[in-house]
Design an enzyme around this catalytic site. Structure first.
Site, short mmCIF file in Angstrom:
data_model
loop_
_atom_site.label_atom_id
_atom_site.label_comp_id
_atom_site.label_asym_id
_atom_site.label_seq_id
_atom_site.Cartn_x
_atom_site.Cartn_y
_atom_site.Cartn_z
N HIS A 71 0.84 -1.22 0.00
CA HIS A 71 0.00 0.00 0.00
C HIS A 71 0.87 1.26 0.00
O HIS A 71 0.44 2.30 0.49
CB HIS A 71 -0.96 0.03 1.20
CG HIS A 71 -1.70 -1.25 1.41
ND1 HIS A 71 -2.95 -1.47 0.87
CD2 HIS A 71 -1.37 -2.40 2.06
CE1 HIS A 71 -3.36 -2.70 1.20
NE2 HIS A 71 -2.41 -3.28 1.92
N SER A 85 14.07 22.28 -15.62
CA SER A 85 12.85 23.05 -15.81
C SER A 85 13.24 24.42 -16.36
O SER A 85 14.30 24.95 -16.01
CB SER A 85 12.14 23.21 -14.47
OG SER A 85 11.32 24.36 -14.48
N LYS A 126 15.26 22.33 -10.38
CA LYS A 126 14.65 21.06 -10.76
C LYS A 126 15.55 20.13 -11.54
O LYS A 126 16.32 20.54 -12.39
CB LYS A 126 13.38 21.30 -11.61
CG LYS A 126 12.21 21.91 -10.89
CD LYS A 126 11.71 21.09 -9.70
CE LYS A 126 11.02 19.81 -10.11
NZ LYS A 126 9.70 20.06 -10.70
N GLU A 173 9.29 8.77 -16.69
CA GLU A 173 7.94 9.31 -16.89
C GLU A 173 7.47 9.07 -18.32
O GLU A 173 6.33 8.69 -18.56
CB GLU A 173 7.92 10.82 -16.61
CG GLU A 173 8.02 11.19 -15.16
CD GLU A 173 8.14 12.69 -14.97
OE1 GLU A 173 7.27 13.27 -14.32
OE2 GLU A 173 9.09 13.30 -15.47
#
Ligand code: ARG
Length: 459
Positions: free
Chosen positions: A158, A279, A285, A292
């Site tokens: 979980h 970024s 970043k 992804e």
């Protein structure tokens, strides 16, 4: 060059120019040129063997086809939309080159069995290169698993800290999934590697073809046994795409873990600067774009599987033009898989594992609570009661902001009289993982054995 379509005989009007472009496939099926030529060469050799072509004619055809392949590779081949597809483009050029003999190549053959053969030959090679890229990725995973066989991290259920596991063990879980994917490709290849050629348009042909000989030349494992089936079904492409969809599902799950692990919240791994991007607005970043994107690209492959299933659904026998729509989903599936596997395989080598952070996460999550319950069971307490006792001890630690192994023995005794000094060994992370010392367990000793087996399976 004569750009007249080979089928204009029964027509009195030219094709509408939009229809010409709408029905053409050459813009994408030219990718099959090598296999189209390979299939044609084998067909011509077989025609000569059975006496339909003379040896001289066969050699003219074979040489002509080889020159055309060379032209294509040198970029000296103009693909014409008027000639509809890869098959008619190459055949028209052959006739242009070698004259009337070129027109004999299509004897005992149709574009229907030709295209089915081309796709199978192409896909067979693609399965081989996908499989070797997949093996490279698996091999690189094993390198990290071996290095991190003793590294302790929190295992999750979980997405909550559950029990300590070794990072090597965690990576081997991915290895197992990929191994099944590899097996599925191998199995799928057997059904891809059957030859439709000789089925002609749908019913077979009146020429005395030697299909086994052609199959042997093309290294097919067998010959499709029914001409109607051979020219029409694309289940082999659907099977390949479904195996691919399962693989992408695994790559996507793995990508999700990499995204989580490289976040500031987990901070388990560093993916390496050359596999991340920045970024345009936030200077701090470093984004995990690669995993992804792989996660995102999974949707394409699922979509292609659905396209192909739907394309095939309800088609009456035998060949229908619908089948021309098989190529783009198949090609994109292949490109997506190869790209995703390559980037993952390369990225593995640069991953830095933050062992201290992994260990901290394991320690903070009370991940040895089950070990304490098992300890009490060994001291004669029923598991359900042990569970209750440990639950209370964890509650106490949460309230007092401490770890289980920091509780003094007197405090432990307030939860159960059976707890003795030896409890502390049980509560260590090392004690917990090394206690799970059986086939498939997380103990470093087992991880090392599993790695040895895994290496064996890759050779
Ligand atoms: N371009 C066609 C395809 O990809 C080749 C077969 C055409 N056959 C036909 N009968 N029109 O399916």
């Amino acid at each position: 060059m004569n750009i007249e379509k080979p089928w204009t005989g029964r027509f009195t009007e030219p094709t509408d120019s939009f229809v010409e472009a709408f029905t053409a496939s050459v813009t994408f099926d030219r990718r099959l040129y090598h296999y189209d030529i390979m299939g044609s060469i084998a067909h011509a050799k077989m025609l000569a063997k059975v006496g339909v072509l003379t040896d001289k004619e066969m050699h003219q055809i074979v040489d002509g086809l080889k020159q055309i392949e060379n032209d294509i590779e040198q970029g000296n081949f103009a693909w014409l939309i008027e000639l509809e597809d890869v098959h008619m483009n190459i055949e028209a050029r052959l006739t242009d080159r070698i004259g009337m003999v070129g027109k004999k190549l299509h004897t005992g053959r149709s574009r229907n069995d030709q295209v089915a053969t081309d796709i199978r030959l192409y896909l067979r090679d693609q399965i081989d290169s996908i499989s070797s890229e997949l093996q490279r990725f698996m091999h690189n995973l094993l390198i990290i698993a071996e290095r991190e066989a003793e590294t302790i991290m929190s295992g999750f259920t979980h997405l909550q800290s559950a029990q300590p596991v070794t990072f090597g063990h965690h990576l081997l879980a991915w290895f197992e999934m990929l191994k099944r994917d590899l097996d599925r490709f191998k199995d799928c290849r057997k059904r891809v590697n059957q030859m439709p050629l000789g089925s002609a348009a749908l019913a077979g042909t009146t020429y005395p073809l030697d299909r086994d000989y052609t199959a042997q030349l093309l290294e097919f494992e067998g010959v499709c046994q029914n001409s109607l089936d051979a020219v029409s079904d694309r289940d082999f492409a659907i099977e390949f795409t479904s195996v691919s969809a399962i693989l992408m599902m695994h790559l996507s799950r793995f990508g999700e873990e990499l995204v989580l692990w490289s976040s500031q919240q987990f901070d388990f791994v560093d993916l390496g600067d050359s596999f991340c991007t920045g970024s345009s607005i936030m200077p701090q970043k470093k984004n995990p774009d690669v995993p992804e994107l792989v996660r995102g690209k999974t949707g394409r492959v699922y979509g292609h599987l659905m396209s192909l299933l739907t394309l095939m659904k309800s088609q009456p026998l035998a060949y229908n033009k619908d089948n021309q729509e098989d190529k783009e989903p198949l090609f994109d599936t292949i490109d997506t898989l190869k790209g995703s596997l390559k980037v993952y395989a390369d990225m593995m080598l640069g991953i830095k594992v933050k062992q201290d952070k992994m260990r901290k996460a394991a320690r903070e999550g009370f991940t040895t609570a089950t070990d304490l319950a098992d300890y009490l069971v060994r001291k004669g307490i029923a598991f359900r009661d042990a569970h209750e006792i440990v639950g209370k001890a964890v509650r106490h630690c949460v309230d007092h902001h401490c770890y289980l192994d920091e509780l003094p023995l007197e405090t432990f005794k307030t939860f159960s009289k059976k707890i003795e000094e030896d409890v502390y060994q049980v509560l260590t992370l090392e004690g917990s993982v090394s206690a799970r010392n059986h086939l498939g367990g997380t103990a470093p000793e087992q991880v090392k054995k599993a790695i040895a087996r895994a290496k064996q399976s890759l050779t």
